[in-house]
Design an enzyme around this catalytic site. Structure first.
Site, PDB file in Angstrom:
ATOM      1  N   GLY A  78      51.875  55.455 -63.111  1.00 20.49           N
ATOM      2  CA  GLY A  78      50.567  56.042 -62.775  1.00 20.49           C
ATOM      3  C   GLY A  78      50.429  56.306 -61.288  1.00 20.49           C
ATOM      4  N   ARG A 142      56.817  58.325 -66.756  1.00 24.03           N
ATOM      5  CA  ARG A 142      56.903  56.957 -67.278  1.00 24.03           C
ATOM      6  C   ARG A 142      58.214  56.662 -68.017  1.00 24.03           C
ATOM      7  NH1 ARG A 142      52.485  53.949 -66.361  1.00 24.03           N
ATOM      8  NH2 ARG A 142      50.447  54.923 -66.180  1.00 24.03           N
ATOM      9  N   ASP A 172      55.319  46.724 -61.766  1.00 26.76           N
ATOM     10  CA  ASP A 172      56.195  45.582 -62.081  1.00 26.76           C
ATOM     11  C   ASP A 172      57.383  45.989 -62.952  1.00 26.76           C
ATOM     12  OD1 ASP A 172      54.282  46.044 -64.040  1.00 26.76           O
ATOM     13  OD2 ASP A 172      54.107  43.963 -64.639  1.00 26.76           O
ATOM     14  N   ASP A 173      57.137  46.821 -63.981  1.00 28.91           N
ATOM     15  CA  ASP A 173      58.249  47.224 -64.853  1.00 28.91           C
ATOM     16  C   ASP A 173      59.266  48.084 -64.106  1.00 28.91           C
ATOM     17  OD1 ASP A 173      57.434  45.897 -67.060  1.00 28.91           O
ATOM     18  OD2 ASP A 173      56.527  47.633 -68.062  1.00 28.91           O
ATOM     19  N   LYS A 199      53.796  49.511 -56.031  1.00 29.14           N
ATOM     20  CA  LYS A 199      52.703  50.464 -56.272  1.00 29.14           C
ATOM     21  C   LYS A 199      51.931  50.094 -57.517  1.00 29.14           C
ATOM     22  CE  LYS A 199      52.767  52.766 -59.476  1.00 29.14           C
ATOM     23  NZ  LYS A 199      52.912  53.501 -60.735  1.00 29.14           N
ATOM     24  N   THR A 200      50.664  50.170 -57.537  1.00 32.41           N
ATOM     25  CA  THR A 200      49.800  50.288 -58.711  1.00 32.41           C
ATOM     26  C   THR A 200      48.352  50.011 -58.314  1.00 32.41           C
ATOM     27  OG1 THR A 200      49.196  49.596 -60.936  1.00 32.41           O
ATOM     28  CG2 THR A 200      50.234  47.902 -59.616  1.00 32.41           C
ATOM     29  N   ILE A 201      47.473  50.895 -58.763  1.00 33.58           N
ATOM     30  CA  ILE A 201      46.043  50.656 -58.479  1.00 33.58           C
ATOM     31  C   ILE A 201      45.593  49.373 -59.166  1.00 33.58           C
ATOM     32  CG2 ILE A 201      45.429  53.081 -58.157  1.00 33.58           C
ATOM     33  CD1 ILE A 201      44.053  52.822 -61.019  1.00 33.58           C
ATOM     34  N   ASP A 202      46.292  48.980 -60.250  1.00 32.07           N
ATOM     35  CA  ASP A 202      45.855  47.815 -61.033  1.00 32.07           C
ATOM     36  C   ASP A 202      45.895  46.511 -60.234  1.00 32.07           C
ATOM     37  OD1 ASP A 202      45.744  49.702 -62.980  1.00 32.07           O
ATOM     38  OD2 ASP A 202      47.091  48.711 -64.391  1.00 32.07           O
ATOM     39  N   TYR A 240      17.685  52.268 -67.227  1.00 35.65           N
ATOM     40  CA  TYR A 240      18.971  52.294 -67.934  1.00 35.65           C
ATOM     41  C   TYR A 240      19.847  51.087 -67.613  1.00 35.65           C
ATOM     42  CZ  TYR A 240      18.133  57.287 -68.754  1.00 35.65           C
ATOM     43  OH  TYR A 240      17.606  58.485 -69.126  1.00 35.65           O
ATOM     44  N   MET A 247      39.492  51.002 -64.994  1.00 33.69           N
ATOM     45  CA  MET A 247      40.922  50.983 -65.275  1.00 33.69           C
ATOM     46  C   MET A 247      41.554  49.655 -64.882  1.00 33.69           C
ATOM     47  SD  MET A 247      43.213  54.262 -64.512  1.00 33.69           S
ATOM     48  CE  MET A 247      43.250  55.600 -65.693  1.00 33.69           C
ATOM     49  N   GLY A 248      42.724  49.459 -65.391  1.00 30.10           N
ATOM     50  CA  GLY A 248      43.466  48.222 -65.191  1.00 30.10           C
ATOM     51  C   GLY A 248      43.902  47.825 -66.592  1.00 30.10           C
ATOM     52  N   GLU A 308      39.293  47.421 -68.425  1.00 32.08           N
ATOM     53  CA  GLU A 308      39.930  48.228 -69.473  1.00 32.08           C
ATOM     54  C   GLU A 308      40.732  47.383 -70.467  1.00 32.08           C
ATOM     55  OE1 GLU A 308      42.688  52.220 -69.375  1.00 32.08           O
ATOM     56  OE2 GLU A 308      43.122  50.696 -67.893  1.00 32.08           O
ATOM     57  N   ARG A 424      42.520  57.393 -58.728  1.00 30.15           N
ATOM     58  CA  ARG A 424      43.975  57.210 -58.616  1.00 30.15           C
ATOM     59  C   ARG A 424      44.636  58.152 -57.612  1.00 30.15           C
ATOM     60  NH1 ARG A 424      47.077  56.446 -64.190  1.00 30.15           N
ATOM     61  NH2 ARG A 424      46.969  58.696 -64.118  1.00 30.15           N
TER      62      ARG A 424
HETATM   63  P1  FBP Z   1      50.732  51.948 -63.373  1.00 31.08           P
HETATM   64  O1  FBP Z   1      50.770  50.527 -63.851  1.00 31.08           O
HETATM   65  O2  FBP Z   1      51.910  52.742 -63.768  1.00 31.08           O
HETATM   66  O3  FBP Z   1      50.483  52.009 -61.887  1.00 31.08           O
HETATM   67  O4  FBP Z   1      49.480  52.669 -64.039  1.00 31.08           O
HETATM   68  C1  FBP Z   1      48.275  52.025 -64.126  1.00 31.08           C
HETATM   69  C2  FBP Z   1      47.213  52.847 -64.806  1.00 31.08           C
HETATM   70  O5  FBP Z   1      46.491  53.587 -63.855  1.00 31.08           O
HETATM   71  C3  FBP Z   1      46.324  51.923 -65.620  1.00 31.08           C
HETATM   72  O6  FBP Z   1      45.272  51.415 -64.892  1.00 31.08           O
HETATM   73  C4  FBP Z   1      45.927  52.792 -66.789  1.00 31.08           C
HETATM   74  O7  FBP Z   1      45.690  52.023 -67.928  1.00 31.08           O
HETATM   75  C5  FBP Z   1      47.120  53.644 -66.993  1.00 31.08           C
HETATM   76  O8  FBP Z   1      47.747  53.760 -65.752  1.00 31.08           O
HETATM   77  C6  FBP Z   1      46.791  55.011 -67.546  1.00 31.08           C
HETATM   78  O9  FBP Z   1      47.975  55.702 -67.757  1.00 31.08           O
HETATM   79  P2  FBP Z   1      48.102  57.274 -67.968  1.00 31.08           P
HETATM   80  O10 FBP Z   1      48.166  57.882 -66.616  1.00 31.08           O
HETATM   81  O11 FBP Z   1      49.405  57.405 -68.672  1.00 31.08           O
HETATM   82  O12 FBP Z   1      46.908  57.758 -68.719  1.00 31.08           O
END
Ligand code: FBP
Length: 548
Positions: A78, A142, A172-173, A199-202, A240, A247-248, A308, A424
């Site tokens: 991602g 991916r 990580d993967d 790297k990862t926003i998560d 409201y 995400m995550g 998420e 992202r």
């Molecule tokens: P990475 O772990 O590859 O950095 O991606 C994280 C992420 O942004 C998650 O937060 C989200 O669930 C997923 O990618 C969404 O993936 P896609 O871009 O395939 O819709």
């Protein structure tokens, strides 16, 4: 391409780097490392890359001539803000060492290496992408690099282009696979080095030596801005409840960080739900309690953050999903059924009594999604489940009951949101712009030093960038053995939210006040220019972890 005024201005920004990287450096080796667990098994699997020392780069007095290197770079998974700056950091790093060095970008993610799709990244291309968000410079993908045939195909193209090193920018993967690739290339004596970048926003690729993954800072700041804006609207109209899924895929770091920045009324943390063995009804009950409390003070509005990954952390849901995956993947009898109702009855007949009960209690739309929307392998597509809508429906039902019983007198109107893609590819914050450029530059130094199987590391991140510490961490150090698809595999441990960690503890100490009062904070948009206290702040997570 037409550019916005901010884009034009940002293209001139010079990322800050650790002071040591401003001139010639000397490599200092620390002590030998061990993997976080399963040392004997990891050592056996990685005879060439296990136990290597930690590395730091320190200022040197003299510049030593370095031979030119050819480097290939891959963006994996991602998008995360700052990827382009990792690449510009590598470019500037290898050119500073020797102007004859070359950088190639493999296109569309790891598959570019296998399929020999690449482009040479020249100065004019790099200049177009400095300090921008996105991964569009070379694209991402991916595809997993796991098979030796893929590794061999990769070696072929490296040989053809004279590539000495590959940098894999991933989570990580992808970094686990980078390490396997490094070991394979070392065993085969290909002379190709492999370096990883976190790297990862998560935010779930971090450990003792990697303080955060890049992109987390910018993404959380974008979401927090949006949450703050919504909160101000909620506090203005006072009518409201906003249910906001963040995400995550797995860990709840993003939801927690956004809660720390914006102080919503509720933030669910999946790791806590799992640790306390909560059911979906328990989570609903928690939210309902806050809504009822607030209603008793005349407050019928608020914000509720939902990670998420929640569904998969609820033990009973996890079991249900696992049963559905087993029962329905490639089940011809099921596929032959015509109506949705027939399918629902069929599934109910096969589930264990416990899971049947969970399934029965789910809103029909969600149960339908769990049974019918499946990926090509027949598995439930958990990330597509709109948990925020599920919770709204269940909360509304419960509140209606309480109203009928006379114990709730408020009004409940809910609006759902999902924030993920909005953040992202945002223009990287100063923190991410500096951090990623430094990571790339450090990767170039690791390559020049002949290292392989290392992750580029920049530490001391709560200090000003000049005081950051650049170096390398052996990837094997982050590994343990985990069961994946039925077999034990060496993998980098995923960092989940720690319930005894400072960020969660701080949140837990405040959440009651945030629930019953209106203590919203409005972070506003990311600032790129101006005083340090608005432009250079790292995440609350990093600050709390640092001060712990
Ligand atoms: P990475 O772990 O590859 O950095 O991606 C994280 C992420 O942004 C998650 O937060 C989200 O669930 C997923 O990618 C969404 O993936 P896609 O871009 O395939 O819709």
């Amino acid at each position: 391409i037409e550019k916005s005024p901010l884009q034009i201005s940002r293209s001139l920004y010079h990322p800050k780097m650790p002071k040591a990287l401003g001139g010639p450096v000397v490599l200092k080796e620390g002590k030998a490392t061990e993997s976080v667990a399963d040392q004997a098994a990891i050592k056996e699997l990685f005879p060439n890359t296990y136990g290597m020392p930690l590395i730091t780069f320190e200022p040197a007095t003299e510049k030593v001539a370095a031979p030119a290197v050819n480097v290939g770079v891959i963006l994996s998974g991602g998008q995360a803000p700052g990827g382009h700056n990792v690449i510009s950091g590598i470019f500037d790093g290898i050119k500073a060492l020797n102007p004859e060095s070359k950088l190639y970008g493999f296109l569309g993610g790891p598959s570019g290496l296998v399929d020999h799709k690449y482009v040479e990244l020249t100065a004019d291309i790099i200049d177009e992408y400095r300090n921008t968000g996105g991964f569009d410079i070379i694209g991402s993908g991916r595809t997993k690099l796991e098979e030796t045939e893929q590794f061999d195909k990769g070696a072929e193209i490296c040989k053809e282009l004279g590539i000495n090193a590959i940098v894999i920018i991933g989570g990580d993967d992808s970094n686990t696979n980078a390490c396997v690739l490094a070991e394979y290339y070392a065993q085969k004596k290909t002379g190709i080095q492999v370096i990883g970048c976190p790297k990862t926003i998560d935010g779930d690729l971090k450990n003792e030596m990697i303080e955060t993954s890049f992109g987390f800072d910018t993404a959380c700041k974008v979401y927090s801005e949006l949450i703050g804006n919504i909160q101000r609207d909620a506090n203005s109209a006072k009518k409201y409840y906003h249910f906001i899924r963040l995400m995550g895929r797995s860990a709840s770091h993003i939801a927690l960080e956004c809660a720390l920045q914006s102080q919503p009324n509720v933030c669910i943390v999946s790791e806590e739900v799992e640790a306390k063995n909560l059911t979906l009804s328990d989570v609903v009950e928690q939210i309902v309690k806050v809504i009822v409390d607030r209603a008793s003070q005349g407050l019928n509005f608020g914000t509720i953050l939902i990670p998420e990954g929640l569904i998969e952390f609820i033990p009973a849901m996890k079991k249900l999903i696992a049963e559905l995956n087993d029962l329905l993947a490639h089940n011809d009898d099921f596929n032959a059924l015509e109506t949705e109702d027939e399918k629902r009855q069929y599934v109910k007949g096969l589930l264990s009594p416990e899971s049947r009960e969970v399934y029965r209690d789910l809103p029909k739309g969600i149960a339908r999604q769990l049974t019918l929307d499946r990926d090509p392998h027949g598995n439930v597509q958990v990330s597509l489940i709109e948990t925020e809508k599920l919770l709204i429906e269940m909360v509304a039902k419960r509140l209606a009951k309480l109203k009928a019983a006379g114990s709730y007198k408020g009004k409940f109107s809910a609006i759902n949101h999902f924030f993920g893609y909005e953040g992202r590819c945002a223009i990287p914050s100063n923190f991410d712009a500096n951090y990623t450029y430094s990571l790339g530059y450090t990767a170039a130094l690791l390559i020049s030093a002949g290292k392989t199987g290392y992750m580029s590391s920049v530490r001391n991140l709560t200090a000003p960038a000049e005081e950051w510490i650049a170096g390398g961490v052996p990837i094997t150090m982050m590994m343990n053995m985990e069961r994946r698809h039925g077999a034990m595999k060496p993998v980098i441990q995923k960092a989940l939210v720690l319930l005894d960690g400072a960020p969660f503890k701080y949140f837990a100490s405040k959440r009651e006040t945030w629930a019953t009062t209106t203590s919203f904070v409005y972070p506003g948009p990311i600032q790129y220019y101006g005083p340090a206290e608005v432009c250079e702040q790292p995440t609350r997570t990093l600050q709390l972890e640092h001060n712990a």
